[in-house]
Design a protein around this motif. Sequence first.
Motif, PDB file in Angstrom:
ATOM      1  N   ARG A 121       0.811  -1.217   0.000  1.00  0.00           N
ATOM      2  CA  ARG A 121       0.000   0.000   0.000  1.00  0.00           C
ATOM      3  C   ARG A 121       0.846   1.269   0.000  1.00  0.00           C
ATOM      4  N   ASN A 122       2.061   1.175   0.453  1.00  0.00           N
ATOM      5  CA  ASN A 122       2.908   2.351   0.622  1.00  0.00           C
ATOM      6  C   ASN A 122       3.530   2.764  -0.718  1.00  0.00           C
ATOM      7  N   THR A 123       2.694   3.278  -1.604  1.00  0.00           N
ATOM      8  CA  THR A 123       3.130   3.677  -2.942  1.00  0.00           C
ATOM      9  C   THR A 123       2.293   4.855  -3.420  1.00  0.00           C
ATOM     10  N   GLU A 124       2.836   5.584  -4.352  1.00  0.00           N
ATOM     11  CA  GLU A 124       2.100   6.688  -4.975  1.00  0.00           C
ATOM     12  C   GLU A 124       1.337   6.202  -6.209  1.00  0.00           C
ATOM     13  N   GLN A 125       1.618   4.970  -6.632  1.00  0.00           N
ATOM     14  CA  GLN A 125       0.998   4.397  -7.827  1.00  0.00           C
ATOM     15  C   GLN A 125      -0.288   3.651  -7.467  1.00  0.00           C
ATOM     16  N   ALA A 126      -1.162   3.493  -8.435  1.00  0.00           N
ATOM     17  CA  ALA A 126      -2.371   2.683  -8.234  1.00  0.00           C
ATOM     18  C   ALA A 126      -1.982   1.206  -8.237  1.00  0.00           C
ATOM     19  N   LEU A 127      -2.623   0.440  -7.392  1.00  0.00           N
ATOM     20  CA  LEU A 127      -2.459  -1.013  -7.386  1.00  0.00           C
ATOM     21  C   LEU A 127      -3.733  -1.630  -7.925  1.00  0.00           C
ATOM     22  N   LEU A 128      -3.595  -2.699  -8.682  1.00  0.00           N
ATOM     23  CA  LEU A 128      -4.783  -3.416  -9.143  1.00  0.00           C
ATOM     24  C   LEU A 128      -5.222  -4.348  -8.028  1.00  0.00           C
ATOM     25  N   VAL A 129      -6.433  -4.146  -7.564  1.00  0.00           N
ATOM     26  CA  VAL A 129      -6.984  -4.910  -6.455  1.00  0.00           C
ATOM     27  C   VAL A 129      -8.185  -5.701  -6.956  1.00  0.00           C
ATOM     28  N   ASN A 130      -8.239  -6.973  -6.607  1.00  0.00           N
ATOM     29  CA  ASN A 130      -9.322  -7.857  -7.022  1.00  0.00           C
ATOM     30  C   ASN A 130     -10.589  -7.538  -6.230  1.00  0.00           C
ATOM     31  N   VAL A 131     -11.616  -7.100  -6.939  1.00  0.00           N
ATOM     32  CA  VAL A 131     -12.920  -6.834  -6.330  1.00  0.00           C
ATOM     33  C   VAL A 131     -13.942  -7.674  -7.085  1.00  0.00           C
ATOM     34  N   ASP A 132     -14.343  -8.773  -6.482  1.00  0.00           N
ATOM     35  CA  ASP A 132     -15.289  -9.698  -7.107  1.00  0.00           C
ATOM     36  C   ASP A 132     -14.853 -10.125  -8.499  1.00  0.00           C
ATOM     37  N   GLY A 133     -13.561 -10.425  -8.644  1.00  0.00           N
ATOM     38  CA  GLY A 133     -13.039 -10.932  -9.906  1.00  0.00           C
ATOM     39  C   GLY A 133     -12.633  -9.865 -10.911  1.00  0.00           C
ATOM     40  N   ILE A 134     -12.813  -8.613 -10.543  1.00  0.00           N
ATOM     41  CA  ILE A 134     -12.444  -7.509 -11.435  1.00  0.00           C
ATOM     42  C   ILE A 134     -11.253  -6.776 -10.822  1.00  0.00           C
ATOM     43  N   GLN A 135     -10.234  -6.507 -11.641  1.00  0.00           N
ATOM     44  CA  GLN A 135      -9.054  -5.779 -11.177  1.00  0.00           C
ATOM     45  C   GLN A 135      -9.345  -4.276 -11.205  1.00  0.00           C
ATOM     46  N   VAL A 136      -9.394  -3.674 -10.031  1.00  0.00           N
ATOM     47  CA  VAL A 136      -9.744  -2.263  -9.891  1.00  0.00           C
ATOM     48  C   VAL A 136      -8.515  -1.457  -9.479  1.00  0.00           C
ATOM     49  N   PRO A 137      -8.160  -0.399 -10.232  1.00  0.00           N
ATOM     50  CA  PRO A 137      -7.043   0.458  -9.813  1.00  0.00           C
ATOM     51  C   PRO A 137      -7.387   1.118  -8.479  1.00  0.00           C
ATOM     52  N   THR A 138      -6.486   0.994  -7.519  1.00  0.00           N
ATOM     53  CA  THR A 138      -6.747   1.479  -6.160  1.00  0.00           C
ATOM     54  C   THR A 138      -5.560   2.291  -5.657  1.00  0.00           C
ATOM     55  N   TRP A 139      -5.849   3.463  -5.124  1.00  0.00           N
ATOM     56  CA  TRP A 139      -4.820   4.319  -4.529  1.00  0.00           C
ATOM     57  C   TRP A 139      -5.019   4.329  -3.027  1.00  0.00           C
ATOM     58  N   TYR A 140      -3.931   4.496  -2.307  1.00  0.00           N
ATOM     59  CA  TYR A 140      -3.962   4.530  -0.845  1.00  0.00           C
ATOM     60  C   TYR A 140      -3.465   5.891  -0.369  1.00  0.00           C
ATOM     61  N   PHE A 141      -4.184   6.475   0.576  1.00  0.00           N
ATOM     62  CA  PHE A 141      -3.837   7.780   1.127  1.00  0.00           C
ATOM     63  C   PHE A 141      -3.991   7.748   2.641  1.00  0.00           C
ATOM     64  N   ASN A 142      -3.071   8.356   3.335  1.00  0.00           N
ATOM     65  CA  ASN A 142      -3.212   8.524   4.771  1.00  0.00           C
ATOM     66  C   ASN A 142      -4.115   9.720   5.035  1.00  0.00           C
ATOM     67  N   PRO A 143      -4.772   9.752   6.189  1.00  0.00           N
ATOM     68  CA  PRO A 143      -5.650  10.887   6.493  1.00  0.00           C
ATOM     69  C   PRO A 143      -4.939  12.234   6.365  1.00  0.00           C
ATOM     70  N   ASP A 144      -3.685  12.306   6.793  1.00  0.00           N
ATOM     71  CA  ASP A 144      -2.933  13.568   6.722  1.00  0.00           C
ATOM     72  C   ASP A 144      -2.824  14.085   5.290  1.00  0.00           C
ATOM     73  N   GLU A 145      -2.678  13.174   4.330  1.00  0.00           N
ATOM     74  CA  GLU A 145      -2.572  13.574   2.928  1.00  0.00           C
ATOM     75  C   GLU A 145      -3.887  14.191   2.439  1.00  0.00           C
ATOM     76  N   ILE A 146      -4.988  13.591   2.836  1.00  0.00           N
ATOM     77  CA  ILE A 146      -6.301  14.118   2.435  1.00  0.00           C
ATOM     78  C   ILE A 146      -6.541  15.477   3.076  1.00  0.00           C
ATOM     79  N   ILE A 147      -6.175  15.608   4.329  1.00  0.00           N
ATOM     80  CA  ILE A 147      -6.337  16.885   5.030  1.00  0.00           C
ATOM     81  C   ILE A 147      -5.477  17.959   4.357  1.00  0.00           C
TER      82      ILE A 147
END
Length: 114
Positions: free
Chosen positions: A24-50
Amino acid sequence: MPKKCIWEQIYFLLKGDFKNYKRRNTEQALLVNVDGIQVPTWYFNPDEIIRVSKKKYTKTNCVPIGITVPPSYLEKSFLTKIPVWNVLKIIEKKVSNNFLSKYADHFLIELTKK
């Protein structure tokens, strides 16, 4: 979803899967399996959103989701078969520490428009 999920890191560490240990510790999107579909997913800490929203929004609240209970893909693991599982679920409902949000599986952040 934050960049450091404690449950996920422990899981991958115990499996010896060091490639996914910090996935998860990346600036890039990761493909995450959601019900058999690969979904681009980004991870952000609360501080980044704030930080990126501070001009127009004020953080009202931020709570961890999945800090004491493991991620859903571990629900069928041994953890759900031991009595401590019920205790973990009770604790989860009571945890509202903003600091812990960056270590949970997810977090809920509430922003108010200025």
